[in-house]
Every structure is written in C-alpha cells, then in structure tokens.
Design a protein around this motif. Structure first.
Motif, short mmCIF file in Angstrom:
data_model
loop_
_atom_site.label_atom_id
_atom_site.label_comp_id
_atom_site.label_asym_id
_atom_site.label_seq_id
_atom_site.Cartn_x
_atom_site.Cartn_y
_atom_site.Cartn_z
N GLY A 4 -4.08 1.70 -2.51
CA GLY A 4 -3.74 0.32 -2.18
C GLY A 4 -4.50 -0.23 -0.99
O GLY A 4 -4.12 -1.27 -0.43
N ASN A 5 -5.58 0.45 -0.58
CA ASN A 5 -6.36 -0.02 0.56
C ASN A 5 -7.07 -1.34 0.25
O ASN A 5 -7.29 -1.68 -0.92
CB ASN A 5 -7.39 1.04 0.97
N ALA A 28 0.81 -1.21 0.00
CA ALA A 28 0.00 0.00 0.00
C ALA A 28 0.85 1.26 0.00
O ALA A 28 0.48 2.28 -0.62
CB ALA A 28 -0.94 -0.01 1.20
N ASN A 29 2.01 1.23 0.66
CA ASN A 29 2.83 2.44 0.71
C ASN A 29 3.50 2.75 -0.62
O ASN A 29 4.18 3.76 -0.76
CB ASN A 29 3.86 2.36 1.84
N GLY A 79 -2.10 7.53 -4.10
CA GLY A 79 -2.71 8.23 -5.22
C GLY A 79 -3.29 7.35 -6.30
O GLY A 79 -3.93 7.86 -7.23
N ILE A 80 -3.11 6.04 -6.24
CA ILE A 80 -3.64 5.14 -7.26
C ILE A 80 -5.12 4.89 -6.97
O ILE A 80 -5.51 4.57 -5.85
CB ILE A 80 -2.86 3.81 -7.28
N TRP A 81 -5.97 5.01 -8.01
CA TRP A 81 -7.43 5.04 -7.83
C TRP A 81 -8.12 4.18 -8.89
O TRP A 81 -8.61 4.68 -9.88
CB TRP A 81 -7.89 6.49 -7.92
N GLN A 125 -2.60 12.15 -3.41
CA GLN A 125 -1.70 12.30 -4.55
C GLN A 125 -0.58 11.28 -4.52
O GLN A 125 -0.21 10.78 -3.46
CB GLN A 125 -1.12 13.71 -4.55
N PRO A 126 -0.04 10.94 -5.71
CA PRO A 126 1.14 10.07 -5.72
C PRO A 126 2.31 10.77 -5.05
O PRO A 126 2.38 12.01 -5.01
CB PRO A 126 1.39 9.85 -7.22
N ASP A 127 3.21 9.98 -4.49
CA ASP A 127 4.40 10.56 -3.86
C ASP A 127 5.64 9.83 -4.38
O ASP A 127 5.57 9.05 -5.33
CB ASP A 127 4.30 10.50 -2.34
#
Length: 268
Positions: A145-146, A106-107, A111-113, A244-246
């Motif tokens: 990633g939940n 998940a980390n 931001g992935i949807w 948001q993506p990081d």
C-alpha cells in the motif's frame, strides 16, 4: 468506455480498454488468464485463478484484479498479453496503462504486490530462453500500500547471471488513476545511445542507455526484442517495502488493481 489516448507522433498498434459486461472475464482473445500456485522464489503465497472473483470487468471500462482470502488461502489474478511488441530500428515503442492501486489504508495492505510489467517474448516462443535472459521491464510496481513505485530492468545471460538496474522511489497519489509507461527509443544511430525511458503521467522519471548496459547482446535482448504486457496482484513479496500478509491485510478491490486501458504505440 473511452479508447486509449492518441499519442502525438505515434500510431496505436494494440490496446484493450476493457469493454464488456459487468462481472465478465477480460477478453481472452487478448489475455491469457493464468492459473498457477504460489511462487516461493518471490515469497508469494497467492493462487492465481481464472475466476471472475479475482479478475473481472466493471461494465464501465475498468479491469478489476481482486485479491481474496477464502478458505484459508489467498487467491488473485495474473493476466499476460497474448501479443508481443518490438521497436524497429529508428523507431520508438510506447507501452502504457492507466491504473489505480488499492485504496485501503496501507496498514490493511501488508503483502499486497500489484504490478504492470512486461517480459521478453523469447521466454515463451520456443527459443528456450529463461529468465532473466529474456529481459523484464517493471513499468509500475509497488507493495504494502505504499505511495511509490520502482522502475526496474532485469536482464542477464541466464542461469544465475541476474543483473538489474532500477530507479529510486517515484511517488504518486494513491487515490487517483495514473498513467505509467515505458518507451523504447531506437532513434539514435548506435545502440549505445538508445534508451529505455520510464514515465509517470507523461513525465520521464528514469532512463537507462545502451551504454549503461555496455554489452550489445544484452542490450539487444532488452531493447530490440518483442515484449508482452502483464498485469497482476501478488500476495506476499520480496519486493522492497513488501513482505507477507498479516491479520490486518484486507481482502477485496480496496487491496487490488484497477486498470482503464493498456496500449502499445509505435512511432510513425
């Protein structure tokens, strides 16, 4: 490559099991592969492309939607079904897909949807109907990633009149394929008792009745009109638990969406 499963009491009216050679685009006789820039209204930053680097077939009956970060920008894919499906009075309509979300930790998916959803066809068939008046069914939707999805219905009279009803978190095992579905049930003799029902692996976890909406015109738009399916992976979101993506967000299919089939059924 196996066909979609038979559903007791239903006839299959449309499907795609993503048969085709490895690396080829999905069937453009069934899907519009969208080309579009970012959608700031949803805090999205991806560019949707028609490239096989973002949407392609596995060669063994799986659609692969792959977000990528190249040249300083995110790209991904959005597929919109060319056909739309309605539920006639006295019948039931079932729209479902078997899919698996990204398997990166998940980390690495900030931001992935990913989503499997549907829009009312009036938004595109010359009726001059905008969102949310057309109606939106969010059948599967999660972010970051939940290990949970939210079922949501968006509706309204257009303009700023946006209404919604939704479920709590429905948890699932991230590493596995799961079947997500929505059922329109117009079996009852009055619209107040008709239902929209959401299912995970055949188990109902959320329901909205016509009486919950309380307005026959609004209910008709979300339960009587035709809807078309959509599959996409956005990058950047205003979805609960999104964002948001990081620097840790990882490109590739491990942050993407894999789909074995999408199918629409109507009761016999």
């Amino acid at each position: 490559m196996s066909p979609p499963p038979a559903e007791s009491g239903y006839s299959l009216i449309w499907s795609d099991n993503f048969e085709g050679s490895a690396g080829s685009l999905p069937n453009q006789g069934k899907w519009k592969i969208v080309s579009a820039g970012p959608n700031p209204n949803n805090q999205e930053v991806q560019h949707y492309t028609t490239s096989t680097s973002n949407s392609s077939l596995s060669g063994s009956g799986v659609l692969q939607i792959t977000p990528r970060h190249d040249g300083g920008q995110w790209t991904s894919a959005r597929l919109e079904g060319l056909e739309a499906f309605n539920c006639p009075d006295g019948h039931r309509l079932l729209l479902q897909a078997e899919l698996r979300t990204g398997t990166h930790p998940a980390n690495q998916q900030s931001g992935i949807w990913p989503a499997f959803w549907a829009l009312g066809n009036d938004i595109r068939n010359g009726k001059n109907v905008s969102w949310p008046q057309c109606g939106e069914w969010d059948i599967f939707e999660n972010a970051h990633g939940n290990d949970w999805s939210l079922a949501t219905l968006h509706y309204g009279r257009g303009g700023q009149d946006h209404l919604s009803k939704g479920s709590g978190q429905e948890h699932f095992q991230v590493e596995s394929f799961h079947t997500w579905a929505i059922k329109v049930n117009r079996g009852p003799s009055n619209w107040q008792d008709e239902t929209l029902e959401w299912y995970l692996d055949g188990n109902k976890f959320f329901q909205i009745k016509g009486s919950d909406i309380g307005d026959g015109e609004l209910w008709g738009r979300v339960a009587h009109k035709s809807f078309f399916p959509i599959l996409n992976v956005a990058v950047g979101s205003n979805f609960p638990g999104g964002g948001q993506p990081d620097g840790n967000t990882t490109t590739g299919l491990g942050s993407g969406l894999q789909v074995k089939y999408v199918a629409a059924y109507r009761s016999n």
